[in-house]
Design a protein around this motif. Sequence first.
Motif, short mmCIF file in Angstrom:
data_model
loop_
_atom_site.label_atom_id
_atom_site.label_comp_id
_atom_site.label_asym_id
_atom_site.label_seq_id
_atom_site.Cartn_x
_atom_site.Cartn_y
_atom_site.Cartn_z
N UNK A 128 0.80 -1.22 0.00
CA UNK A 128 0.00 0.00 0.00
C UNK A 128 0.83 1.28 0.00
N UNK A 129 2.10 1.17 0.39
CA UNK A 129 2.94 2.35 0.48
C UNK A 129 2.77 3.14 1.77
N UNK A 130 1.97 2.61 2.72
CA UNK A 130 1.80 3.30 4.00
C UNK A 130 3.07 3.20 4.81
N UNK A 131 3.19 4.04 5.82
CA UNK A 131 4.30 3.90 6.76
C UNK A 131 4.04 2.70 7.66
N UNK A 132 5.09 2.06 8.11
CA UNK A 132 4.96 0.88 8.95
C UNK A 132 5.65 1.14 10.29
N UNK A 133 5.00 1.89 11.17
CA UNK A 133 5.63 2.18 12.47
C UNK A 133 5.80 0.92 13.31
N UNK A 134 5.04 -0.13 13.02
CA UNK A 134 5.18 -1.38 13.78
C UNK A 134 6.52 -2.06 13.55
N UNK A 135 7.25 -1.64 12.49
CA UNK A 135 8.57 -2.21 12.23
C UNK A 135 9.69 -1.46 12.97
N UNK A 136 9.32 -0.48 13.74
CA UNK A 136 10.31 0.24 14.55
C UNK A 136 10.48 -0.53 15.86
N UNK A 137 11.36 -1.53 15.84
CA UNK A 137 11.49 -2.45 16.96
C UNK A 137 12.22 -1.82 18.14
N UNK A 138 11.92 -2.27 19.37
CA UNK A 138 12.61 -1.74 20.56
C UNK A 138 14.04 -2.23 20.65
N UNK A 139 14.82 -1.56 21.48
CA UNK A 139 16.21 -1.95 21.68
C UNK A 139 16.31 -2.87 22.89
N UNK A 140 17.46 -2.85 23.58
CA UNK A 140 17.70 -3.79 24.66
C UNK A 140 16.71 -3.61 25.81
N UNK A 141 16.49 -4.71 26.51
CA UNK A 141 15.55 -4.76 27.62
C UNK A 141 16.26 -4.33 28.90
N UNK A 142 15.65 -3.41 29.63
CA UNK A 142 16.23 -3.01 30.91
C UNK A 142 16.10 -4.14 31.91
N UNK A 143 17.06 -4.24 32.84
CA UNK A 143 17.09 -5.36 33.77
C UNK A 143 15.98 -5.29 34.82
#
Length: 426
Positions: A128-143
Motif C-alpha cells: 500500500x505504500x503506507x508507513x509501517x511504524x510497527x517495524x520500529x522495533x525496541x532496543x535492549x531490555x532493561x534489567x
Amino acid sequence: MLLSGAPHVYARGRLQHLQRRVLSRTLVGFVRNALGLEPPPTPDEPRVSNRFYPWDQSPSPELRERAAKIKAMARCPITGKEINYTCPISGIPTHHSREAWEQDEAYHRNKIPDILKKVNIYEHDLRSGRSFPEFDFPSDQTFDRAVNLANWDLYFYTRSFYSMDTEFQLATVTKMLSYPITIASVLHQYSPYSLYPHGPITLEGLKSIAALRYSLYPSQHKSSRSVLNKTRPMRIFILGARAESQLPGHVWKQFQYLFPLQTFEIIFIGPECQLREPSNSVGGANNIVKRIDDTISLVYHPKLFHDIHKAQDFFPYDPYNDVFFVFHPGFASPETKELWMNDTVKALLDTKCAVFHTGFSKKDLSNDVKLLNKMYGDKLDTLMTPVKNLFGSTKWELNDLNPQEVYQFNMYISAFRGKRYHPIEI
C-alpha cells in the motif's frame, strides 16, 4: 509596543480558541479511554474498505501476476478444469465458474473465503505504500523489566513494541519475528512450555533444555564450565534455511536482546539460504559471515548439512552450546522426504544435540513425527511432543498452485535428539 489594540485582541481571541480546541480534544480522549473505546482510525490504517481489491483488478502489478499464475496453473477442485472465476468474497481466483463455486460445499462450510479475504488484505496492505511504524522495533531490555513469553500480546507489551491496533499490522510483524522468537520461547528461562504431563516437554527434553540454559545463564552458576562457556558463542543451526536467512540483522537482534549476557552464532545451512544484505560481510565460496555486533553473527552455508557434517566442519558438537532448528521441513512430504530422511536426519541424530522442528499445521507436523519414529524410533528420543507454537505467524499464506490451501508459518512445534545411551541386550 503595539500600535493598535485590535491585533492584540485578535491574537488573544485566537489563542483562547486554540486552547478550547485542545481542551476539547483532551476531554474527548479522556472520555474515550475511560469508556474503553477505540481511537478513531487514521485514513491510512489498513481496513477492508481501503485494502480490498480483486487480484485480477489489483492496483499492484505483482498481485495481478499472481492471479494470472493461479488461473494458468491451478485447477478447480470441483471440475478439475482451469480456474476462470474470482471468488466475490475473497477477491482471489478459486474455481472454474460461478456454478462450481456455488457447488463447493466444503469451501463455504470451512469458511475458506473469509481466510482468503484476509490473505488478500494482508498482501495489499504490504504493497500500500503506507508507513509501517510497527517495524520500529525496541532496543535492549532493561534489567528491571521481565519479558513475558506467554503469547504474542504479552511479549509485545513487555518488550515495549509499537501498539498494533489491527490484525493486519500484527500479521506483518509476527511473520517476521516468528523465527527468532520461536527459538527464544523454547530456550528462555521463562519459556511457556512446561514438563509433561502439564506441558509438551519430556524428561529427555528437560535434560537437553537444562543443558542449554546452563550455558545461556552463566551468572546463575559458579562452576568452571559456566565460566568457560562465556568465551564461546552459542551456535544455533537452522537447516533448510529459506525465508529465515533473508531476515535483516536487526530482526535476529531481537532474539539476542532476550539473552543479554550471551553471544550467538546463527548458522543458516541449505542450498536456498542467502544473505539479503551482503555489505559488511566476510567469507568465501563456502560460507559468508555477517557480524551484527559483538553479541551476534549470522553465518551462511549454502550446502547440505550432511555434506558439512561428513567434512566435520562443525566438530565437536556440544549439547550445552549447540542446538538445531528446522522450520517446516516437510520430512514426510513426497517432494522432500528423500532429501531429509536419509543422510540428513542420520547426521542430526549423530550430533546428540536437540533438534526442534515446526510444521504448517498439526497434520503436517504429526506426519513428520510419525515418519521419524517409524524410521528412527530406536535411535532417537522425543524431547517435545507436537504442540501449537505460541509464536507461530498470524499471517495467512496462500499456495498459488492450490488457492484453497491456506496456511501459517510455524504453527506447530516438536523436538527430538539422537539417543545418548543405547539399550544393551542382556
